[in-house]
Design a protein around this motif. Structure first.
Motif, short mmCIF file in Angstrom:
data_model
loop_
_atom_site.label_atom_id
_atom_site.label_comp_id
_atom_site.label_asym_id
_atom_site.label_seq_id
_atom_site.Cartn_x
_atom_site.Cartn_y
_atom_site.Cartn_z
N LEU A 138 0.84 -1.20 0.00
CA LEU A 138 0.00 0.00 0.00
C LEU A 138 0.87 1.25 0.00
O LEU A 138 1.83 1.34 0.75
N SER A 139 0.49 2.21 -0.83
CA SER A 139 1.20 3.49 -0.84
C SER A 139 0.76 4.31 0.37
O SER A 139 -0.23 3.98 1.04
N ASP A 140 1.47 5.38 0.65
CA ASP A 140 1.09 6.28 1.75
C ASP A 140 -0.32 6.82 1.54
O ASP A 140 -1.10 6.91 2.48
N GLY A 141 -0.63 7.20 0.31
CA GLY A 141 -1.97 7.72 0.00
C GLY A 141 -3.05 6.67 0.23
O GLY A 141 -4.13 6.99 0.74
N GLU A 142 -2.76 5.43 -0.16
CA GLU A 142 -3.73 4.36 0.05
C GLU A 142 -3.96 4.12 1.54
O GLU A 142 -5.09 3.95 1.98
N ARG A 143 -2.88 4.16 2.31
CA ARG A 143 -3.00 3.99 3.76
C ARG A 143 -3.85 5.12 4.36
O ARG A 143 -4.72 4.88 5.20
N LYS A 144 -3.58 6.35 3.92
CA LYS A 144 -4.33 7.50 4.43
C LYS A 144 -5.82 7.37 4.14
O LYS A 144 -6.66 7.63 5.01
N LEU A 145 -6.15 6.96 2.91
CA LEU A 145 -7.56 6.85 2.55
C LEU A 145 -8.21 5.71 3.32
O LEU A 145 -9.34 5.85 3.82
N LEU A 146 -7.54 4.58 3.46
CA LEU A 146 -8.11 3.47 4.22
C LEU A 146 -8.37 3.88 5.68
O LEU A 146 -9.42 3.58 6.24
N LEU A 147 -7.43 4.58 6.27
CA LEU A 147 -7.61 5.02 7.66
C LEU A 147 -8.75 6.04 7.77
O LEU A 147 -9.51 6.03 8.74
N CYS A 148 -8.89 6.89 6.78
CA CYS A 148 -9.99 7.85 6.74
C CYS A 148 -11.33 7.11 6.65
O CYS A 148 -12.28 7.43 7.37
N LEU A 149 -11.39 6.11 5.77
CA LEU A 149 -12.63 5.34 5.63
C LEU A 149 -12.94 4.55 6.89
O LEU A 149 -14.11 4.36 7.24
N LEU A 150 -11.90 4.11 7.60
CA LEU A 150 -12.12 3.43 8.88
C LEU A 150 -12.77 4.38 9.88
O LEU A 150 -13.67 3.99 10.63
N ALA A 151 -12.34 5.63 9.89
CA ALA A 151 -12.95 6.62 10.79
C ALA A 151 -14.43 6.80 10.46
O ALA A 151 -15.27 6.85 11.37
N PHE A 152 -14.77 6.88 9.17
CA PHE A 152 -16.18 6.97 8.77
C PHE A 152 -16.93 5.72 9.21
O PHE A 152 -18.05 5.78 9.71
N TYR A 153 -16.32 4.56 9.02
CA TYR A 153 -16.93 3.28 9.39
C TYR A 153 -17.25 3.26 10.89
O TYR A 153 -18.32 2.86 11.30
N ARG A 154 -16.30 3.71 11.68
CA ARG A 154 -16.50 3.71 13.14
C ARG A 154 -17.55 4.73 13.58
O ARG A 154 -18.30 4.50 14.52
N GLU A 155 -17.59 5.86 12.90
CA GLU A 155 -18.52 6.92 13.29
C GLU A 155 -19.94 6.63 12.81
O GLU A 155 -20.91 6.84 13.55
N ILE A 156 -20.07 6.13 11.59
CA ILE A 156 -21.38 5.97 10.96
C ILE A 156 -21.86 4.53 10.97
O ILE A 156 -23.03 4.25 11.10
N GLY A 157 -20.93 3.60 10.80
CA GLY A 157 -21.28 2.18 10.74
C GLY A 157 -20.85 1.56 9.43
O GLY A 157 -20.28 2.23 8.56
N PRO A 158 -21.13 0.26 9.27
CA PRO A 158 -20.68 -0.47 8.09
C PRO A 158 -21.19 0.09 6.76
O PRO A 158 -20.57 -0.12 5.73
N GLY A 159 -22.30 0.79 6.78
CA GLY A 159 -22.86 1.35 5.55
C GLY A 159 -22.26 2.69 5.18
O GLY A 159 -22.69 3.31 4.21
N ALA A 160 -21.27 3.15 5.93
CA ALA A 160 -20.66 4.46 5.66
C ALA A 160 -20.12 4.51 4.25
O ALA A 160 -19.28 3.71 3.86
N THR A 161 -20.64 5.44 3.47
CA THR A 161 -20.25 5.57 2.07
C THR A 161 -20.01 7.06 1.77
O THR A 161 -20.86 7.72 1.18
N PRO A 162 -18.87 7.59 2.18
CA PRO A 162 -18.62 9.02 1.97
C PRO A 162 -18.39 9.35 0.49
O PRO A 162 -17.85 8.53 -0.26
N ALA A 163 -18.81 10.54 0.12
CA ALA A 163 -18.57 11.02 -1.23
C ALA A 163 -17.08 11.25 -1.44
O ALA A 163 -16.37 11.63 -0.51
#
Length: 87
Positions: free
Chosen positions: A6-31
């Protein structure tokens, strides 16, 4: 999935999506619009990172919005990253 690929950018995006997942739930689908601000990546980098993670099967992409969501494999990969101190 080997997290070392994984590139640094890929890691950053995955971690960002994990934050959305934790805050909103498994259906978190940010634009995709706005993820550049959330991740600290440039807008053009987001497109490249989204394409790479989608090709690796770690995120799903909805083209109409466009929006993204972690796949089960993506969730496992980002949780491993977090455990290894990749955050």
């Amino acid at each position: 999935m080997n997290d070392a690929r994984l590139s640094d950018g890929e890691r950053k995006l995955l971690l960002c999506l994990l934050a959305f997942y934790r805050e909103i739930g498994p259906g978190a689908t940010p634009a995709v619009k706005g993820l550049d601000e959330e991740t600290g990546l440039e807008r053009f980098e987001i497109s490249e990172v989204v394409a790479a993670l989608h090709a690796k099967g770690l995120i799903e992409v909805w083209e109409l919005q466009p929006a993204v969501r972690l796949t089960p494999e993506g969730l496992r990969a980002v949780l491993r990253l977090e455990e290894e101190g990749g955050a």
